[in-house]
Write a protein that holds these residues in place. Structure first.
Motif, PDB file in Angstrom:
ATOM      1  N   VAL A   1       4.019   0.938   2.850  1.00 22.27           N
ATOM      2  CA  VAL A   1       3.957  -0.642   2.414  1.00 22.27           C
ATOM      3  C   VAL A   1       3.353  -1.573   2.558  1.00 22.27           C
ATOM      4  O   VAL A   1       3.426  -1.984   4.469  1.00 22.27           O
ATOM      5  CB  VAL A   1       5.630  -1.530   1.705  1.00 22.27           C
ATOM      6  CG1 VAL A   1       5.371  -2.716   1.226  1.00 22.27           C
ATOM      7  CG2 VAL A   1       6.135  -0.142   0.975  1.00 22.27           C
TER       8      VAL A   1
ATOM      9  N   GLN B   1      -0.053   4.517  -3.072  1.00 21.25           N
ATOM     10  CA  GLN B   1       1.351   3.463  -2.849  1.00 21.25           C
ATOM     11  C   GLN B   1       1.967   3.858  -3.777  1.00 21.25           C
ATOM     12  O   GLN B   1       1.551   4.337  -4.767  1.00 21.25           O
ATOM     13  CB  GLN B   1       0.884   1.911  -1.796  1.00 21.25           C
ATOM     14  CG  GLN B   1       0.286   2.093  -0.612  1.00 21.25           C
ATOM     15  CD  GLN B   1       0.401   0.154  -0.024  1.00 21.25           C
ATOM     16  OE1 GLN B   1      -1.334   0.162  -0.401  1.00 21.25           O
ATOM     17  NE2 GLN B   1       1.050  -0.296  -0.077  1.00 21.25           N
TER      18      GLN B   1
ATOM     19  N   HIS C   1       3.084  -3.308  -1.881  1.00 20.24           N
ATOM     20  CA  HIS C   1       3.128  -1.900  -3.379  1.00 20.24           C
ATOM     21  C   HIS C   1       2.141  -1.460  -3.513  1.00 20.24           C
ATOM     22  O   HIS C   1       1.896  -0.015  -4.197  1.00 20.24           O
ATOM     23  CB  HIS C   1       4.325  -2.213  -3.709  1.00 20.24           C
ATOM     24  CG  HIS C   1       5.901  -2.070  -3.056  1.00 20.24           C
ATOM     25  ND1 HIS C   1       6.535  -1.105  -2.180  1.00 20.24           N
ATOM     26  CD2 HIS C   1       6.274  -2.976  -3.249  1.00 20.24           C
ATOM     27  CE1 HIS C   1       7.676  -2.046  -1.792  1.00 20.24           C
ATOM     28  NE2 HIS C   1       7.822  -2.923  -1.915  1.00 20.24           N
ATOM     29  N   GLY C   2       0.959  -1.689  -3.259  1.00 16.70           N
ATOM     30  CA  GLY C   2      -0.676  -0.696  -3.875  1.00 16.70           C
ATOM     31  C   GLY C   2      -0.933  -1.449  -5.103  1.00 16.70           C
ATOM     32  O   GLY C   2      -1.863  -1.122  -5.260  1.00 16.70           O
TER      33      GLY C   2
ATOM     34  N   THR D   1       0.133   1.811  -6.417  1.00 19.74           N
ATOM     35  CA  THR D   1      -1.878   2.333  -6.712  1.00 19.74           C
ATOM     36  C   THR D   1      -2.173   2.133  -7.962  1.00 19.74           C
ATOM     37  O   THR D   1      -1.585   2.784  -9.348  1.00 19.74           O
ATOM     38  CB  THR D   1      -1.788   3.454  -6.146  1.00 19.74           C
ATOM     39  OG1 THR D   1      -1.568   3.056  -4.465  1.00 19.74           O
ATOM     40  CG2 THR D   1      -3.426   3.558  -6.742  1.00 19.74           C
TER      41      THR D   1
END
Length: 546
Positions: A525, A251, A277-278, A254
């Motif tokens: 997401v 993402q 969003h990770g 991440t």
């Protein structure tokens, strides 16, 4: 021709206004991406029973969020595709905490404490266990005919004692009787007399002001020109994005590590957005602090949660160790609280010079009231939102709290957008970034977007006879059902809602929450894990984040 009251058109207009706001310093390439790749969809007709353009405001901010997420993904070699923002889902986001369910029940359902793993009781001062203490948080008329918003915060006893209300009284159980008792107690003070006592005790509370009165105050003058978020920077090195492990579905964020030192809604909403969003988000609180259990299913989803006692040397050492490896720290406590424990901006920069430091408060970060305690209701009362709502409801001179905590959730998204901007710039050009968000910044910005015209307002205004002393419980009961009646499909759409395993609530525990509003063609997401209750997890970065 597009209707001037179209929420879809309004959301795009809000996004474009944000992109061109010189105070936000949004890079040209982000603005170009937003114009090219972000679309707004959904039923364009307003339906939330408030005159403010809260759905457009939130959706427009989400559009900027999508632009930064897409740009960050491309920085990392990913291909996000185009993004869509559904304005109806954005409207639901404004009160998603109230809509979350644990095992099919509302988060404060007492039966959830039986069977399986019990819900942790974080209401250690019993401020929410009965209506008598709950209604220490409400708006009441003062002796001089003004209105004052008292707030019991997470320990109602101090406010109750100032009002002359015995916190341990047990004979008042009916809401009407409790309202009468509080009304009589507040009515013994002028607004100025009560405010002097509340502020001297360091408690949250505010005289309800009109917009013009607030802007004429020293605090209003100090923040009148503030943008919806304030991002400042100093020279610093570039910081590369973390390597993405093989065989993962990456993402935008991440590998980014976030320390979430927040409570209630606005601050936790920043961390929740980063987790969507990770990012790996570790929420830190103390077993000695009260908290709101009801927000856990919605705003702790996707996060880890650990206990650290910052009043103990061992706890401070543990947090310092976490800070050294973090990318972001979110401070949602009263201004000065973390500084006193050695974790203000200057102190943590000695541990981690590239840390993005985010602060969230009520009144803003300049002016004589910057250090005051505050909540969403206080921001609405003091900035004129409640007075304007009362006026539109036909009760000029009153102050009526809107049902939706739009400044809470909106400040959360503003903080998310500003944090993503800082991380994007840190990787692109380098720098050391500080971010400030505030409930009052958000309210003034939202008010600047204007109100719906009279024809729209007459169609969407609440039918319930709401008045100044309707607290959030009464508002939910009186106004909530009409929302479901207007748009019943919104509460059942699979693309708006998701069910996550939540073993913290028992072996078969599940939570149902709103999905993230931003949706890309190719970039996920998503909420990656069910919520942790306070202290469920170790005070360490999870192995998957290292």
């Amino acid at each position: 021709m597009t209707s001037p009251n179209s929420v879809v058109a309004g959301a795009r207009g809000v996004m474009e206004g944000l992109l061109s706001d010189p105070r936000l310093h949004i890079p040209d390439e982000i603005a170009a991406r937003a114009q090219r790749d972000v679309t707004f969809v959904g039923n364009p007709d307003p339906f939330l029973p408030v005159p403010f353009r809260i759905a457009e405001a939130l959706a427009g901010l989400k559009g900027v969020e999508a632009a930064f997420a897409g740009a960050i993904a491309e920085q990392r070699g990913l291909s996000p595709g185009k993004a869509a923002i559904d304005v109806e889902q954005s409207a639901l986001f404004m009160f998603s905490t109230f809509l979350a369910r644990i095992n099919g029940k509302v988060p404060n359902d007492p039966s959830l404490t039986h069977g399986g793993r019990p819900v942790k009781d974080t209401d250690i001062h019993h401020s929410f266990k009965n209506r008598y203490r709950q209604l220490a948080t409400n708006c009441y008329r003062t002796k001089d005919g003004r209105y004052y918003y008292t707030h019991g915060s997470l320990d109602a006893r101090a406010t109750m004692r100032i009002l002359g209300m015995d916190p341990d009284r047990t004979d008042l159980v009916e809401t009407k009787d409790i309202l009468q008792a509080y009304g009589e107690a507040v009515g013994k003070f002028t607004a100025a007399e009560l405010d002097e006592k509340i502020q001297a005790a360091g408690l949250p509370g505010a005289i309800c002001l009109s917009v013009d009165e607030f802007l004429a105050s020293e605090q209003g003058k100090a923040i009148a020109d503030a943008p919806v978020y304030e991002l400042t920077s100093a020279p610093g090195p570039k910081v590369s994005w973390p390597a993405i492990a093989p065989n993962t579905k990456p993402q935008a964020l991440t590998g980014i590590k976030v320390l979430d030192l927040t409570r209630v809604i606005a601050g936790p909403a920043i961390g929740r957005g980063l987790a969507d969003h990770g990012a790996t988000v570790l929420r830190v609180t103390s077993p000695n602090l009260p908290d709101l259990q009801g927000i856990v299913p919605d705003l702790h989803a996707g996060k880890y949660s650990a206990y650290i006692d910052l009043d103990a040397a061992e706890g401070r050492e543990t947090l310092a160790s976490l800070v050294r490896d973090a990318d972001v720290l979110i401070d949602g406590y009263r201004p000065g609280a973390l500084e006193r424990r050695g974790f203000g901006r200057d102190a943590v920069r000695k541990l981690n010079p590239s840390l993005v430091y985010v602060r969230e408060n009520c009144y803003g970060w300049r002016g004589p009231w910057a250090g005051r305690a505050g909540w969403q209701q206080i921001a609405d009362a003091v900035s004129g939102v409640s007075a304007r709502y009362a006026d539109k409801l036909g009760h000029p001179g009153e102050a009526i709290q809107p049902i939706f905590p739009s400044a809470d959730y909106g400040s959360g998204v503003a903080g998310l957008v500003g944090t993503m901007q800082a991380l994007y710039e840190r990787a692109r050009s380098g720098g050391v970034f500080d971010l400030d968000v505030s409930l009052c910044y958000y309210n003034l910005w939202e008010l600047s977007l204007g109100l719906y015209d009279d024809a729209v307002w007459e169609r969407i205004r609440p039918s319930a006879p709401v008045r100044h002393n309707w607290d959030v419980v009464m508002m939910l009961g009186g106004v909530g059902p009409s929302l479901r009646a207007q748009r019943p499909s919104l509460f059942t759409r699979d693309d708006f809602w998701q069910v996550l395993p939540a073993p913290t609530y028992g072996p078969e525990g599940k939570v149902r929450i709103l999905r993230p509003v931003v949706k890309f063609e190719h970039l996920p997401v998503l909420v990656s894990k069910g919520p942790s209750q306070n202290g469920d997890d170790a005070a360490a970065w999870p192995a998957s984040s290292t």
